[in-house]
Design an enzyme around this catalytic site. Structure first.
Site, mmCIF file in Angstrom:
data_model
loop_
_atom_site.group_PDB
_atom_site.id
_atom_site.type_symbol
_atom_site.label_atom_id
_atom_site.label_comp_id
_atom_site.label_asym_id
_atom_site.label_seq_id
_atom_site.Cartn_x
_atom_site.Cartn_y
_atom_site.Cartn_z
ATOM 1 N N GLY A 82 2.644 2.301 5.419
ATOM 2 C CA GLY A 82 3.845 1.600 5.881
ATOM 3 C C GLY A 82 4.490 2.260 7.087
ATOM 4 O O GLY A 82 5.055 1.599 7.947
ATOM 5 N N GLY A 125 0.838 -1.198 0.000
ATOM 6 C CA GLY A 125 0.000 0.000 0.000
ATOM 7 C C GLY A 125 0.868 1.241 0.000
ATOM 8 O O GLY A 125 2.009 1.224 -0.473
ATOM 9 N N SER A 126 0.336 2.313 0.539
ATOM 10 C CA SER A 126 1.046 3.594 0.488
ATOM 11 C C SER A 126 2.184 3.645 1.507
ATOM 12 O O SER A 126 2.204 2.892 2.486
ATOM 13 C CB SER A 126 0.063 4.726 0.788
ATOM 14 N N GLU A 132 5.704 -3.373 0.944
ATOM 15 C CA GLU A 132 5.718 -3.005 -0.485
ATOM 16 C C GLU A 132 4.948 -1.706 -0.589
ATOM 17 O O GLU A 132 3.730 -1.708 -0.694
ATOM 18 C CB GLU A 132 4.989 -4.063 -1.323
#
Ligand code: UN1
Length: 502
Positions: free
Chosen positions: A240, A235-236, A257
């Site tokens: 994270g 995700g963004s 990721e």
């Protein structure tokens, strides 16, 4: 047939019980028209806790099943995916707005990782290492890690889960999946497909693979639980920054990721026709909603006036439309918020001196659908919105004269996922791939930044989070390593020559 009727029929065909996606109160929409197509129920905190407890119990059983046998489950999963490819691909198109070719491609990516994981199930190798002590042997063993929590994004609603799940299951780990709130239906369908493989396999413990539909609180349950050994989150970078420290605080493991701000560099010796096609797919494909989408392009001043006008023409003529009813290459943005983020980035680019080509809304279907012409923005410098990822089809184009400076600028952003150079000069190519070249986890030559195969390790550096999934030795992230030293002599020599005579 309305999209809702078609979705109902597809879910029935894929084996999802009606009660799982109706009457639950969590509305789910298709970006193709913006219409509501289902309303599954979000999981409660108690349900999340129960799922984690079931997975923990399943781990005790699954870790003792020989790895090649675990691979057999994934072989069956690959078979079931092949049988369901057309329906699941179509559902991906409906729920994520992808073209039929990209919807099918996503399911192919799932099949590919299954094939990879089946082979891997016989290759979870450790090393044998020379020891300094006579009559000793040293080796390493890879053991299952524990429960894996997978948090995935809307843009690859099923492939990213399957990269994690195929590897985790082969590695001996149960999986709990929290898909994006925007794409619960493809998640339910994928789980139904895996359930068929589990039924055929016959000997998997209950709770080995589960899905939890819901929002941030469900993700938080996975992130915070000490019983979830690994959290693999896509995700963004903003997400994270929350997930990473929370998992680290309890000494859990995370595979992150996160965002990409991927760039290409076009050198004077490049095959410009090929570069144009590669940039077009990389920047406009999937309506700019891949984490690997090309978002920045550095073009050498000698070829700028040849390449860029051609690219602007391609941006003006690319077909934008309903991907289910037309052969359009660019489908919808996921929702209105994505469209608004795109417009404010373009506004900021104009304010920073950019010349914007395209980017306007295209009226297709009801006004609950958000289609936009991809935007190419000629920028004087790498400033403002160019430094950030906007999850929409915007390509910022900049002119360069010196390759070292271009590489410097290429690396001067927070994210570090994917990158490309277009050149036929081997010195330029090798420089870009060298230690002082691209700082990304993926560095390509004469292809775009997106569309990676599953055989390589997938992931990136810096604000992309450092995680690796999919191929190569990414499986090691899903296992724990034990170093074993075995003394088969009648002596007890100590390492480093230490004497301890008692
Ligand atoms: C993502 O956008 O989250 O390399 C994954 C690619 C695809 C995966 C993208 N294989 O573009």
């Amino acid at each position: 047939m309305t999209l809702k009727t078609e979705t109902d029929a597809l879910l029935a065909q894929l084996g999802v019980a009606r009660g799982a996606f109706t009457g639950g109160g969590m509305a789910s929409f298709s970006p193709i028209t913006g219409e509501a197509i289902a309303d599954p129920a979000p999981a409660t905190a108690d349900e999340a806790a129960a799922a984690i407890a079931r997975a923990k119990a399943a781990f005790r059983v699954w870790r003792m099943v020989p790895a090649p046998r675990r691979g057999e489950l994934i072989r069956l999963f690959g078979e079931e995916l092949r049988a369901a490819k057309a329906e699941l691909g179509r559902l991906v198109s409906i729920e994520a707005g992808k073209s039929p070719s990209e919807g099918a491609g996503e399911v192919q990516e799932m099949i590919d990782i299954c094939d990879f994981a089946v082979g891997l199930s016989r290759q979870l190798y450790g090393l044998t290492i020379a020891t300094e002590r006579p009559g000793h042997r040293m080796m390493e063993t890879w053991h299952p890690l524990g429960v894996v929590g997978v948090i995935s994004a809307f843009n690859f609603p099923v492939a990213v889960w399957s990269w994690n799940t195929a590897l985790a299951l082969v590695c001996g780990d149960p999986v709990i999946w929290k898909p994006s709130e925007k794409t619960p239906l493809t998640a339910l369908a994928s789980m139904a497909i895996l359930d068929r493989a589990l039924a055929r396999f016959g000997e998997a413990p209950e709770g080995l693979a589960q899905v939890l539909i819901g929002g941030a609180e469900v993700g938080a349950a996975l992130v915070d639980s000490p019983d979830v050994a690994l959290v693999s989150a896509t995700g963004s970078t903003r997400m994270g920054r929350i997930v990473g420290p929370k998992v680290a605080a309890r000494f859990g493991r995370a595979i992150l990721e996160l965002g990409g701000n991927n760039a290409g560099i076009v050198c004077p010796s490049a095959d410009l026709d090929m570069a144009l096609r590669a940039v077009a797919f990389g920047a406009m494909g999937t309506a700019g909603q891949r984490c690997t989408t090309m978002r920045r392009l550095f073009v050498h001043e000698d070829v700028y006036d040849t390449l860029v006008p051609g690219l602007i023409r391609a941006y003006g003529s690319v077909t934008v439309g309903n991907p289910l009813e037309t052969a359009a290459l660019v489908g919808p943005l996921i929702d209105g918020a994505a469209y608004r983020a795109m417009q404010s980035a373009l506004e900021a680019a104009r304010a920073a001196g950019g010349t914007v080509h395209g980017g306007e809304r295209v009226a297709i279907g009801p006004d609950t659908a958000f289609y936009a012409r991809p935007a190419l923005v000629e920028m004087p410098d790498q400033t403002g919105p160019v430094l950030e990822e906007t999850f929409a089809p915007i390509l910022y184009v900049m002119k360069y004269s010196d390759l070292d400076a271009a590489i410097e600028a290429h690396n001067a952003v927070g994210a570090g996922l994917s990158s490309s150079i277009f050149t036929t000069d081997l010195r330029e190519m090798e420089l870009f791939l060298s230690a002082r070249g691209s700082d990304c986890g993926i560095a390509n030559v004469n292809i775009g930044t997106s569309g990676a195969e599953i055989g390589g390790a997938f992931g990136g550096e810096k604000e992309t989070g450092g995680g690796r999934e999919s191929g190569s030795d990414a499986w090691k992230g899903y296992m724990r390593r034990a170093t074993n030293t075995i003394n088969y002599s009648r002596e007890l020599p100590l390492a480093q020559g230490v004497v301890f005579d008692i």
